[in-house]
Design a protein around this motif. Sequence first.
Motif, PDB file in Angstrom:
ATOM      1  N   PHE A 151      -8.662  -6.326  11.679  1.00 31.18           N
ATOM      2  CA  PHE A 151      -8.326  -7.183  10.527  1.00 31.18           C
ATOM      3  C   PHE A 151      -9.592  -7.578   9.741  1.00 31.18           C
ATOM      4  O   PHE A 151      -9.544  -7.788   8.535  1.00 31.18           O
ATOM      5  CB  PHE A 151      -7.583  -8.443  10.971  1.00 31.18           C
ATOM      6  CG  PHE A 151      -6.216  -8.177  11.557  1.00 31.18           C
ATOM      7  CD1 PHE A 151      -5.574  -6.966  11.368  1.00 31.18           C
ATOM      8  CD2 PHE A 151      -5.564  -9.159  12.298  1.00 31.18           C
ATOM      9  CE1 PHE A 151      -4.311  -6.716  11.916  1.00 31.18           C
ATOM     10  CE2 PHE A 151      -4.299  -8.927  12.843  1.00 31.18           C
ATOM     11  CZ  PHE A 151      -3.681  -7.704  12.660  1.00 31.18           C
ATOM     12  N   LEU A 158      -2.123  -0.846   4.699  1.00 31.80           N
ATOM     13  CA  LEU A 158      -0.739  -0.887   5.167  1.00 31.80           C
ATOM     14  C   LEU A 158       0.083   0.171   4.446  1.00 31.80           C
ATOM     15  O   LEU A 158      -0.202   0.515   3.291  1.00 31.80           O
ATOM     16  CB  LEU A 158      -0.146  -2.283   4.912  1.00 31.80           C
ATOM     17  CG  LEU A 158      -0.878  -3.434   5.610  1.00 31.80           C
ATOM     18  CD1 LEU A 158      -0.276  -4.779   5.207  1.00 31.80           C
ATOM     19  CD2 LEU A 158      -0.829  -3.271   7.131  1.00 31.80           C
ATOM     20  N   LEU A 165      -6.622  -3.821   2.882  1.00 31.59           N
ATOM     21  CA  LEU A 165      -6.573  -5.292   2.879  1.00 31.59           C
ATOM     22  C   LEU A 165      -7.987  -5.860   2.849  1.00 31.59           C
ATOM     23  O   LEU A 165      -8.908  -5.282   3.441  1.00 31.59           O
ATOM     24  CB  LEU A 165      -5.885  -5.789   4.148  1.00 31.59           C
ATOM     25  CG  LEU A 165      -4.420  -5.409   4.346  1.00 31.59           C
ATOM     26  CD1 LEU A 165      -3.944  -5.891   5.718  1.00 31.59           C
ATOM     27  CD2 LEU A 165      -3.562  -6.021   3.244  1.00 31.59           C
ATOM     28  N   GLN A 189       2.807  -9.926   4.378  1.00 29.80           N
ATOM     29  CA  GLN A 189       1.512  -9.409   4.829  1.00 29.80           C
ATOM     30  C   GLN A 189       1.258  -9.590   6.327  1.00 29.80           C
ATOM     31  O   GLN A 189       0.843  -8.648   7.008  1.00 29.80           O
ATOM     32  CB  GLN A 189       0.369 -10.049   4.029  1.00 29.80           C
ATOM     33  CG  GLN A 189      -0.988  -9.468   4.429  1.00 29.80           C
ATOM     34  CD  GLN A 189      -2.103  -9.854   3.491  1.00 29.80           C
ATOM     35  OE1 GLN A 189      -1.850 -10.248   2.356  1.00 29.80           O
ATOM     36  NE2 GLN A 189      -3.329  -9.739   3.937  1.00 29.80           N
ATOM     37  N   MET A 193       0.850  -6.652   9.007  1.00 25.50           N
ATOM     38  CA  MET A 193      -0.445  -6.450   9.683  1.00 25.50           C
ATOM     39  C   MET A 193      -0.237  -6.282  11.190  1.00 25.50           C
ATOM     40  O   MET A 193      -0.824  -5.401  11.811  1.00 25.50           O
ATOM     41  CB  MET A 193      -1.382  -7.633   9.408  1.00 25.50           C
ATOM     42  CG  MET A 193      -1.962  -7.635   8.004  1.00 25.50           C
ATOM     43  SD  MET A 193      -2.852  -9.164   7.607  1.00 25.50           S
ATOM     44  CE  MET A 193      -4.373  -8.930   8.516  1.00 25.50           C
TER      45      MET A 193
END
Length: 235
Positions: A151, A158, A165, A189, A193
């Motif tokens: 992340f 995605l 992102l 989102q 994720m």
Amino acid sequence: MSDMSLIKYLARLGYGGRREVTALVRARRVTRADGSILRDGDAWTHADVRVDLTRLDPAPGCVLMLHKPIGYVCSTSDVPPLVYELLPERFRARTPIIAPVGRLDRETSGLLLLTDDGRVNHRITSPRTHLPRTYLVTLSDDLRGDEGDVFASGTLQLRSDTSPLAPATLVVLSPREVRLTLTEGRYHQVRRMFAAVGNHVQALHRAAIGALEPADLAAGSWRALTQSERESLGA
Ligand code: URA
């Protein structure tokens, strides 16, 4: 004091159509704080006007925070219940309407801002503002360990998105509970994720927008932001 006629102003605040508001004024239900009767054409200020001895709803240009419970929809027209059912009925009848700032899914709880000021709405939702949104996430499976790095990388793309992102910050609270901070707000989102790293979001709660936390608000309740809270959002 406003240049706008009192009747027009009250109608714009959702107290009724012009005819209903005129009837309110004629029935002497619109007064000043000191109890004196207000007639259309009199000088007035928002803070001084009372309807049935009660202060007016927030003045135009307001920003509200609502602690959205699970099950409510951020829309003016959808399958109920809508978030408007948690607010005074008048708020949906205002011109301009008090509208949600971005969206939370029906199954997401937590901090939702609402405003009748389109520029403020745009400023808060614009990805250029980089205003962090912090979510508490409960997962159906244990973390595998690399999610924080994935992340934070700024390279995770995605499915059906055309760009990766922005980096996001993950804090692990327990094997199935995390705090995730994003600086953008793409469709579903957080859920997408975690799907991208092979997990599933079981519960999602927005705990903060910028420095703003609805810690003092019970689920389903709302209040107007203070001036310093507005400033903290650049609003
Ligand atoms: N991310 C989601 O997946 N849902 C929300 O409601 C907010 C962020």
